[in-house]
Design an enzyme around this catalytic site. Structure first.
Site, PDB file in Angstrom:
ATOM      1  N   MET A 161     -82.056 -79.175   5.706  1.00 46.87           N
ATOM      2  CA  MET A 161     -80.939 -80.112   5.592  1.00 46.87           C
ATOM      3  C   MET A 161     -80.382 -80.151   4.177  1.00 46.87           C
ATOM      4  O   MET A 161     -79.175 -80.315   3.984  1.00 46.87           O
ATOM      5  CB  MET A 161     -81.379 -81.514   6.049  1.00 46.87           C
ATOM      6  CG  MET A 161     -81.365 -81.717   7.548  1.00 46.87           C
ATOM      7  SD  MET A 161     -79.767 -81.294   8.305  1.00 46.87           S
ATOM      8  CE  MET A 161     -78.662 -82.428   7.466  1.00 46.87           C
ATOM      9  N   HIS A 217     -87.129 -79.457  19.290  1.00 40.38           N
ATOM     10  CA  HIS A 217     -86.745 -79.141  17.909  1.00 40.38           C
ATOM     11  C   HIS A 217     -87.427 -77.861  17.452  1.00 40.38           C
ATOM     12  O   HIS A 217     -88.383 -77.401  18.073  1.00 40.38           O
ATOM     13  CB  HIS A 217     -87.130 -80.291  16.960  1.00 40.38           C
ATOM     14  CG  HIS A 217     -86.214 -81.470  17.051  1.00 40.38           C
ATOM     15  ND1 HIS A 217     -86.402 -82.478  17.972  1.00 40.38           N
ATOM     16  CD2 HIS A 217     -85.093 -81.802  16.354  1.00 40.38           C
ATOM     17  CE1 HIS A 217     -85.432 -83.379  17.835  1.00 40.38           C
ATOM     18  NE2 HIS A 217     -84.626 -82.994  16.861  1.00 40.38           N
ATOM     19  N   HIS A 218     -86.969 -77.356  16.314  1.00 41.01           N
ATOM     20  CA  HIS A 218     -87.534 -76.146  15.690  1.00 41.01           C
ATOM     21  C   HIS A 218     -89.035 -76.305  15.397  1.00 41.01           C
ATOM     22  O   HIS A 218     -89.543 -77.427  15.286  1.00 41.01           O
ATOM     23  CB  HIS A 218     -86.774 -75.828  14.399  1.00 41.01           C
ATOM     24  CG  HIS A 218     -86.789 -76.956  13.412  1.00 41.01           C
ATOM     25  ND1 HIS A 218     -87.807 -77.140  12.514  1.00 41.01           N
ATOM     26  CD2 HIS A 218     -85.923 -77.979  13.218  1.00 41.01           C
ATOM     27  CE1 HIS A 218     -87.559 -78.204  11.790  1.00 41.01           C
ATOM     28  NE2 HIS A 218     -86.429 -78.744  12.206  1.00 41.01           N
ATOM     29  N   LYS A 224     -90.621 -78.747  12.527  1.00 40.57           N
ATOM     30  CA  LYS A 224     -90.456 -80.214  12.470  1.00 40.57           C
ATOM     31  C   LYS A 224     -91.801 -80.897  12.363  1.00 40.57           C
ATOM     32  O   LYS A 224     -92.737 -80.576  13.106  1.00 40.57           O
ATOM     33  CB  LYS A 224     -89.684 -80.710  13.697  1.00 40.57           C
ATOM     34  CG  LYS A 224     -89.411 -82.205  13.635  1.00 40.57           C
ATOM     35  CD  LYS A 224     -88.316 -82.614  14.580  1.00 40.57           C
ATOM     36  CE  LYS A 224     -88.110 -84.137  14.568  1.00 40.57           C
ATOM     37  NZ  LYS A 224     -87.676 -84.631  13.249  1.00 40.57           N
TER      38      LYS A 224
HETATM   39  P1  NAD Z   1     -87.503 -79.142   5.705  1.00 43.57           P
HETATM   40  O1  NAD Z   1     -88.974 -79.046   5.862  1.00 43.57           O
HETATM   41  O2  NAD Z   1     -86.682 -77.911   5.900  1.00 43.57           O
HETATM   42  O3  NAD Z   1     -87.169 -79.707   4.224  1.00 43.57           O
HETATM   43  C1  NAD Z   1     -87.913 -80.755   3.625  1.00 43.57           C
HETATM   44  C2  NAD Z   1     -87.594 -80.802   2.133  1.00 43.57           C
HETATM   45  O4  NAD Z   1     -88.349 -81.886   1.559  1.00 43.57           O
HETATM   46  C3  NAD Z   1     -87.987 -79.541   1.366  1.00 43.57           C
HETATM   47  O5  NAD Z   1     -86.979 -79.225   0.435  1.00 43.57           O
HETATM   48  C4  NAD Z   1     -89.259 -79.953   0.620  1.00 43.57           C
HETATM   49  O6  NAD Z   1     -89.443 -79.243  -0.594  1.00 43.57           O
HETATM   50  C5  NAD Z   1     -88.967 -81.423   0.363  1.00 43.57           C
HETATM   51  N1  NAD Z   1     -90.165 -82.211   0.101  1.00 43.57           N
HETATM   52  C6  NAD Z   1     -91.368 -82.115   0.720  1.00 43.57           C
HETATM   53  N2  NAD Z   1     -92.227 -83.025   0.203  1.00 43.57           N
HETATM   54  C7  NAD Z   1     -91.557 -83.684  -0.749  1.00 43.57           C
HETATM   55  C8  NAD Z   1     -91.901 -84.745  -1.671  1.00 43.57           C
HETATM   56  N3  NAD Z   1     -93.119 -85.305  -1.653  1.00 43.57           N
HETATM   57  N4  NAD Z   1     -90.957 -85.191  -2.513  1.00 43.57           N
HETATM   58  C9  NAD Z   1     -89.706 -84.650  -2.523  1.00 43.57           C
HETATM   59  N5  NAD Z   1     -89.326 -83.648  -1.709  1.00 43.57           N
HETATM   60  C10 NAD Z   1     -90.234 -83.179  -0.840  1.00 43.57           C
HETATM   61  O7  NAD Z   1     -87.039 -80.299   6.668  1.00 43.57           O
HETATM   62  P2  NAD Z   1     -85.569 -80.583   7.278  1.00 43.57           P
HETATM   63  O8  NAD Z   1     -85.424 -79.909   8.586  1.00 43.57           O
HETATM   64  O9  NAD Z   1     -84.541 -80.367   6.224  1.00 43.57           O
HETATM   65  O10 NAD Z   1     -85.695 -82.140   7.606  1.00 43.57           O
HETATM   66  C11 NAD Z   1     -85.959 -83.088   6.576  1.00 43.57           C
HETATM   67  C12 NAD Z   1     -86.006 -84.491   7.176  1.00 43.57           C
HETATM   68  O11 NAD Z   1     -84.707 -84.830   7.682  1.00 43.57           O
HETATM   69  C13 NAD Z   1     -86.980 -84.646   8.344  1.00 43.57           C
HETATM   70  O12 NAD Z   1     -87.563 -85.928   8.267  1.00 43.57           O
HETATM   71  C14 NAD Z   1     -86.077 -84.553   9.559  1.00 43.57           C
HETATM   72  O13 NAD Z   1     -86.583 -85.195  10.698  1.00 43.57           O
HETATM   73  C15 NAD Z   1     -84.850 -85.245   9.030  1.00 43.57           C
HETATM   74  N6  NAD Z   1     -83.604 -84.934   9.735  1.00 43.57           N
HETATM   75  C16 NAD Z   1     -82.768 -85.972   9.965  1.00 43.57           C
HETATM   76  C17 NAD Z   1     -81.541 -85.766  10.541  1.00 43.57           C
HETATM   77  C18 NAD Z   1     -80.604 -86.929  10.705  1.00 43.57           C
HETATM   78  O14 NAD Z   1     -79.481 -86.749  11.219  1.00 43.57           O
HETATM   79  N7  NAD Z   1     -80.996 -88.127  10.243  1.00 43.57           N
HETATM   80  C19 NAD Z   1     -81.156 -84.474  10.922  1.00 43.57           C
HETATM   81  C20 NAD Z   1     -82.023 -83.414  10.664  1.00 43.57           C
HETATM   82  C21 NAD Z   1     -83.249 -83.655  10.058  1.00 43.57           C
END
Ligand code: NAD
Length: 260
Positions: A14, A148-149, A152
């Site tokens: 994201m 989901h992928h 997740k």
């Molecule tokens: P992802 O695993 O691809 O990315 C996660 C990011 O968080 C990475 O850049 C990682 O380095 C970082 N990270 C991990 N631990 C961390 C920490 N302690 N401090 C700071 N950064 C840290 O995941 P994603 O698919 O991008 O999803 C991220 C979140 O967004 C998930 O919780 C997902 O469910 C949520 N999401 C929400 C929506 C929405 O519309 N609200 C849509 C998609 C995903």
């Protein structure tokens, strides 16, 4: 004037999507993007700052709104930095426990906070439809499926939990009725709600509510075909939130505003 935003988790799915989407919008300027992963090269053309330097980065770049799609464990630092620098928060991260949610809600005493489990417009409409259908068909069995992928972390998804709360509110029942998957001798019982989390490949996100009874079935399905839909919604929320008073805001308010 374009709203100055910062994006955490810039290397994530994201995070990258937000940076790419923001680059094409005239109403936002990415002042900073942070990463917890050291020594990452630029992402979508943006140089990244260390997540540990978040507070100073927000001040240095005069950030108005921070957009966070990372993990619940990052919240403590993000909240502290936002309060110290008077920065509004758009939270897309899901999977919070009660303590994490309370921390976020308390943050809204100091800065504007808008949290949504799903920033897709279609899911906002789905939420209302789910409530209506669950109330209109009180005798029908309900099962919720989400896909989901395979990367997740949390299950069921934050969106699934939101939809479950709508069903439970419509039917005046508690969370005790949720059954997560089935195995062995496991016939449906009474008003239980089956919940099924599927993880495979790189599926962006599918939610389907099935209502069945009386020799018919109704399926309400939302399929996100591209992460850009979440990124656009989160950026809309950031633009809407900039300059507002401290408080807890809902994504429906952004959509109801007619793009104000
Ligand atoms: P992802 O695993 O691809 O990315 C996660 C990011 O968080 C990475 O850049 C990682 O380095 C970082 N990270 C991990 N631990 C961390 C920490 N302690 N401090 C700071 N950064 C840290 O995941 P994603 O698919 O991008 O999803 C991220 C979140 O967004 C998930 O919780 C997902 O469910 C949520 N999401 C929400 C929506 C929405 O519309 N609200 C849509 C998609 C995903």
């Amino acid at each position: 004037m374009a709203v100055r935003i910062a994006i955490t988790g810039a290397t994530g799915r994201m995070g990258q999507e937000l940076l790419e989407t923001a680059a094409n919008r005239p109403d936002v300027v990415v002042g900073a993007a942070t990463s917890q992963v050291p020594d990452t090269g630029p992402v979508a053309g943006y140089d990244l700052d260390a997540q540990s330097a978040l507070k100073s980065v927000l001040t240095r770049e005069d950030i108005e709104v921070l957009i966070d799609f990372t993990v619940p464990e990052a919240t403590a630092d993000i909240v502290e930095a936002a309060i110290a620098t008077d920065t509004a928060l758009v939270i897309g991260t899901t999977g919070y426990n009660e303590q994490g949610l309370t921390r976020l809600r308390n943050t809204a005493d100091d800065v504007p906070v808008l949290k949504a489990a799903n920033f897709a417009r279609g899911v906002q409409a789905l939420t209302a439809l789910v409530r209506e259908a669950a109330a209109a068909l009180p005798e029908y069995d309900i099962e919720l499926m989400e896909t989901h992928h395979n990367g997740k972390l949390d299950a069921p998804s934050g969106t699934a939990k939101r939809l479950l709360r709508e069903v439970e509110a419509a039917r005046e029942q508690s969370t005790d009725g949720r059954t997560h998957g089935r195995e062995g001798d496991a016939p449906r019982e009474g008003d239980e709600i089956g919940v099924h989390a599927v993880r495979a490949g790189d599926v962006t996100g599918i939610h389907e509510l099935l209502l069945a009874g009386n020799h018919e079935e109704l399926r309400l399905t939302h399929r996100a075909e591209d992460r850009g839909v979440f990124a656009e919604g989160a950026l809309d929320a950031a633009v809407w939130l900039a300059g507002r008073e401290a408080g807890w805001y809902d994504f429906s308010e952004v959509l109801g505003s007619g793009g104000e």
